[in-house]
Structure formats: C-alpha cells, structure tokens
Design a protein around this motif. Structure first.
Motif, PDB file in Angstrom:
ATOM      1  N   ALA A  18       0.835  -1.205   0.000  1.00  0.00           N
ATOM      2  CA  ALA A  18       0.000   0.000   0.000  1.00  0.00           C
ATOM      3  C   ALA A  18       0.869   1.253   0.000  1.00  0.00           C
ATOM      4  O   ALA A  18       0.573   2.230  -0.694  1.00  0.00           O
ATOM      5  N   LYS A  19       1.956   1.229   0.768  1.00  0.00           N
ATOM      6  CA  LYS A  19       2.865   2.379   0.834  1.00  0.00           C
ATOM      7  C   LYS A  19       3.513   2.625  -0.523  1.00  0.00           C
ATOM      8  O   LYS A  19       3.593   3.765  -0.992  1.00  0.00           O
ATOM      9  N   LYS A  21       2.392   1.674  -3.488  1.00  0.00           N
ATOM     10  CA  LYS A  21       1.375   2.146  -4.441  1.00  0.00           C
ATOM     11  C   LYS A  21       1.073   3.619  -4.215  1.00  0.00           C
ATOM     12  O   LYS A  21       0.944   4.387  -5.164  1.00  0.00           O
ATOM     13  N   SER A  22       0.976   4.019  -2.963  1.00  0.00           N
ATOM     14  CA  SER A  22       0.691   5.413  -2.629  1.00  0.00           C
ATOM     15  C   SER A  22       1.828   6.326  -3.092  1.00  0.00           C
ATOM     16  O   SER A  22       1.582   7.376  -3.693  1.00  0.00           O
ATOM     17  N   ASP A  23       3.052   5.910  -2.809  1.00  0.00           N
ATOM     18  CA  ASP A  23       4.208   6.706  -3.244  1.00  0.00           C
ATOM     19  C   ASP A  23       4.267   6.793  -4.769  1.00  0.00           C
ATOM     20  O   ASP A  23       4.554   7.853  -5.327  1.00  0.00           O
ATOM     21  N   ALA A  25       1.773   6.617  -6.854  1.00  0.00           N
ATOM     22  CA  ALA A  25       0.716   7.500  -7.339  1.00  0.00           C
ATOM     23  C   ALA A  25       1.091   8.958  -7.109  1.00  0.00           C
ATOM     24  O   ALA A  25       0.860   9.819  -7.966  1.00  0.00           O
ATOM     25  N   ALA A  26       1.678   9.254  -5.950  1.00  0.00           N
ATOM     26  CA  ALA A  26       2.055  10.633  -5.634  1.00  0.00           C
ATOM     27  C   ALA A  26       3.161  11.137  -6.565  1.00  0.00           C
ATOM     28  O   ALA A  26       3.168  12.302  -6.954  1.00  0.00           O
ATOM     29  N   LYS A  33       4.164   1.810  -8.452  1.00  0.00           N
ATOM     30  CA  LYS A  33       2.794   1.318  -8.308  1.00  0.00           C
ATOM     31  C   LYS A  33       2.710  -0.173  -8.624  1.00  0.00           C
ATOM     32  O   LYS A  33       2.051  -0.924  -7.913  1.00  0.00           O
ATOM     33  N   GLY A  36       4.209  -2.120  -5.792  1.00  0.00           N
ATOM     34  CA  GLY A  36       3.263  -2.124  -4.679  1.00  0.00           C
ATOM     35  C   GLY A  36       2.160  -3.136  -4.881  1.00  0.00           C
ATOM     36  O   GLY A  36       1.762  -3.836  -3.939  1.00  0.00           O
ATOM     37  N   ARG A  37       1.671  -3.237  -6.112  1.00  0.00           N
ATOM     38  CA  ARG A  37       0.634  -4.240  -6.396  1.00  0.00           C
ATOM     39  C   ARG A  37       1.171  -5.651  -6.200  1.00  0.00           C
ATOM     40  O   ARG A  37       0.468  -6.521  -5.667  1.00  0.00           O
TER      41      ARG A  37
END
Length: 55
Positions: A18-19, A21-23, A25-26, A33, A36-37
């Motif tokens: 999740a971290k 993926k969030s990074d 996306a940001a 991403k 992260g998946r």
C-alpha cells in the motif's frame, strides 16, 4: 505460533504494498505502483495460506 507469524508477515507485506502504491501514485511512477501491487498480492496470498484450517 507459526500461523500467527505468517499472518503478521502477510499484513506487513500488504502494508508495504500500500505504501509503495501510494508513493508511486504521488510521484507518478508506474514502476513503484506495479511493485506495490506485487507486494500487496503476495501478502494476500500468504494471508490466504495462513488462514487455511488445520486438521
């Protein structure tokens, strides 16, 4: 105890996913991403394996 450790490991893998993926996306980074998946999917697989009832 082994089962509990596997569940904790799975939760940590999902959180790391999740971290990432969030990074990703940001920052607009598709590689992050995707990684992260992969981590989140691996965590779900470990979690599913740990929840199998023992006989």
């Amino acid at each position: 105890m082994e089962r509990r450790a596997a569940l904790i490991r799975a939760l940590a893998m999902k959180a790391k996913g999740a971290k990432l993926k969030s990074d990703g996306a940001a920052l607009g980074d598709e590689r992050l991403k995707a990684e992260g998946r992969r981590w989140a999917e691996a965590g779900r697989a470990v979690q599913a394996g740990a929840k199998v009832p023992r006989h």
